[in-house]
Design an enzyme around this catalytic site. Structure first.
Site, PDB file in Angstrom:
ATOM      1  N   GLY A   1      14.359   4.553   9.666  1.00  0.00           N
ATOM      2  CA  GLY A   1      12.971   4.505  10.088  1.00  0.00           C
ATOM      3  C   GLY A   1      12.379   5.878  10.351  1.00  0.00           C
ATOM      4  O   GLY A   1      12.902   6.645  11.158  1.00  0.00           O
TER       5      GLY A   1
ATOM      6  N   ASP B   1       0.814  -1.218   0.000  1.00  0.00           N
ATOM      7  CA  ASP B   1       0.000   0.000   0.000  1.00  0.00           C
ATOM      8  C   ASP B   1       0.844   1.263   0.000  1.00  0.00           C
ATOM      9  O   ASP B   1       0.325   2.355  -0.240  1.00  0.00           O
ATOM     10  CB  ASP B   1      -0.919   0.032   1.226  1.00  0.00           C
ATOM     11  CG  ASP B   1      -2.060  -0.958   1.117  1.00  0.00           C
ATOM     12  OD1 ASP B   1      -2.368  -1.388  -0.010  1.00  0.00           O
ATOM     13  OD2 ASP B   1      -2.645  -1.304   2.155  1.00  0.00           O
TER      14      ASP B   1
ATOM     15  N   GLY C   1      17.455  26.108   4.239  1.00  0.00           N
ATOM     16  CA  GLY C   1      17.726  27.352   4.954  1.00  0.00           C
ATOM     17  C   GLY C   1      18.303  27.177   6.338  1.00  0.00           C
ATOM     18  O   GLY C   1      18.556  28.174   7.032  1.00  0.00           O
TER      19      GLY C   1
ATOM     20  N   GLU D   1      13.313   2.638   4.973  1.00  0.00           N
ATOM     21  CA  GLU D   1      12.405   2.558   6.114  1.00  0.00           C
ATOM     22  C   GLU D   1      11.722   3.900   6.359  1.00  0.00           C
ATOM     23  O   GLU D   1      11.025   4.071   7.348  1.00  0.00           O
ATOM     24  CB  GLU D   1      13.167   2.123   7.362  1.00  0.00           C
ATOM     25  CG  GLU D   1      13.822   0.760   7.236  1.00  0.00           C
ATOM     26  CD  GLU D   1      14.634   0.389   8.462  1.00  0.00           C
ATOM     27  OE1 GLU D   1      14.053  -0.196   9.388  1.00  0.00           O
ATOM     28  OE2 GLU D   1      15.842   0.711   8.486  1.00  0.00           O
TER      29      GLU D   1
ATOM     30  N   ALA E   1      17.256   7.537  11.809  1.00  0.00           N
ATOM     31  CA  ALA E   1      15.835   7.423  12.130  1.00  0.00           C
ATOM     32  C   ALA E   1      15.239   8.786  12.460  1.00  0.00           C
ATOM     33  O   ALA E   1      15.848   9.581  13.183  1.00  0.00           O
ATOM     34  CB  ALA E   1      15.646   6.464  13.302  1.00  0.00           C
TER      35      ALA E   1
END
EC number: 2.3.1.117
Length: 321
Positions: free
Chosen positions: A216, A166, A265, A199, A242
């Site tokens: 992640g 998905d 920036g 991830e 992560a």
């Protein structure tokens, strides 16, 4: 949205099974197009057409029919219609072209908003009035309502692993050796160029080089919203920690510390051995290799320092797909 060539025109072609609205005010609207074998040729290979004709039938419950169409397009010109747009998305997901190497200007406007059901695509504007008829076919589920279908319903790239189908749109470009974990997301006209662990989020227009890791919850800024024009990319053997993120291009062998978001920036302190720290905008470091971006745990300032050509190494066993 997408690059264009200044040289000889580049062509692509294919034969598709196309879903089209049958009747009503939206008659003729293309819902989707599936190209089983697109190619970088000007003339489509019609050998598959007869086989696809066996699937060309009407679906009254969806107010749609499937029909076979062929297409030949110039990759440097903007998409003319939905079938043209779907061919471009298939070329990306079949890894026949890389992200940003074909013209996608106006692509959104060619696509219909579709309810993607287990019985096939349904025009979103007609879903409510068709719902009873669809339920008569059996269990009805809608995976999502969007202009883009799921990648894995149209193309299964070779040599990849995908935790959650998905989370990848048709038009995602996944090179062999890529692993997309369950929380990873890859938009259309974006993806990997080699072995990578994903991830986090790869936004539209962003490419990730061989051997790099998008950690992640990490994210990359795209160009679809906010008016951004600068393309973000990740070089080879680089790591987004992560929950980190970037709004600049990373070169090769770079690391962004977990939890740190570096926008164009952002004011960063450049720390070089034997020199006084100087403050620059992160955009000035866009594309530079061998950098470590970190946040000073006492002052909160963003710092960048050289990595002495250290590299990020992925676990090879995880990418033997």
């Amino acid at each position: 949205m997408g690059g264009m060539s200044e040289n000889t025109p580049r062509y692509a072609s294919g034969v598709a099974l196309v879903n089209v609205v049958i009747s009503g005010e939206h008659a003729g609207t293309v819902l989707d197009a599936w190209f089983p074998a697109p190619s970088l040729t000007q003339t489509p290979d019609l050998s598959i057409a007869d086989e696809l004709e066996d699937l060309a039938v009407e679906h009254p419950a969806r107010n749609a029919r499937t029909e076979v169409r062929s297409a030949s397009i110039n990759l440097d010109e903007a998409p003319e219609d939905a079938v043209d747009a779907y061919l471009r998305l298939h070329l990306l997901s079949h890894t026949l072209v890389r992200p940003n190497e074909l013209n996608l200007d106006g692509l959104f406007g060619t696509l219909a908003n579709v309810a993607w059901t287990n019985h096939g695509p349904v025009l979103a504007a007609e879903f409510q009035k068709l719902a009873i008829g669809l339920r008569k076919l059996g269990h009805l589920s809608v995976s999502h309502i969007d202009k883009f279908p799921r990648l894995v319903d149209y193309v299964v790239p070779a040599g990849v692993r995908i935790g959650d189908g998905d989370r990848l749109r048709l038009g995602a470009h996944l090179a062999s050796g890529t692993t997309v974990m369950h929380e990873g997301f890859v938009n259309f006209n974006a993806g990997t160029l080699g072995t990578s662990m994903v991830e986090g989020r790869i936004s539209q227009g962003v490419v990730v080089g061989d051997g790099s890791d998008v950690g992640g919850g990490a994210s990359t800024m795209g160009t679809l919203s906010g008016g951004g024009k600068k393309r973000v990319s990740i070089g080879e053997r680089s790591l987004l920690g992560a929950e980190s993120g970037i709004g600049i291009a990373l070169g090769d062998d770079c690391v962004v510390e977990a939890g740190l978001y570096v926008t164009a920036g952002s004011r960063v302190s450049v720390l070089l051995p034997g020199q006084e720290a100087r403050v620059v905008k992160a955009a000035e470091l866009s594309g530079v290799s061998n950098l470590l971006f970190r946040r000073n745990s006492l002052s909160g300032a963003i710092e960048v320092l050289p990595r002495a050509k250290n590299t990020v190494e992925l676990n090879e066993a995880l990418h033997l797909n």
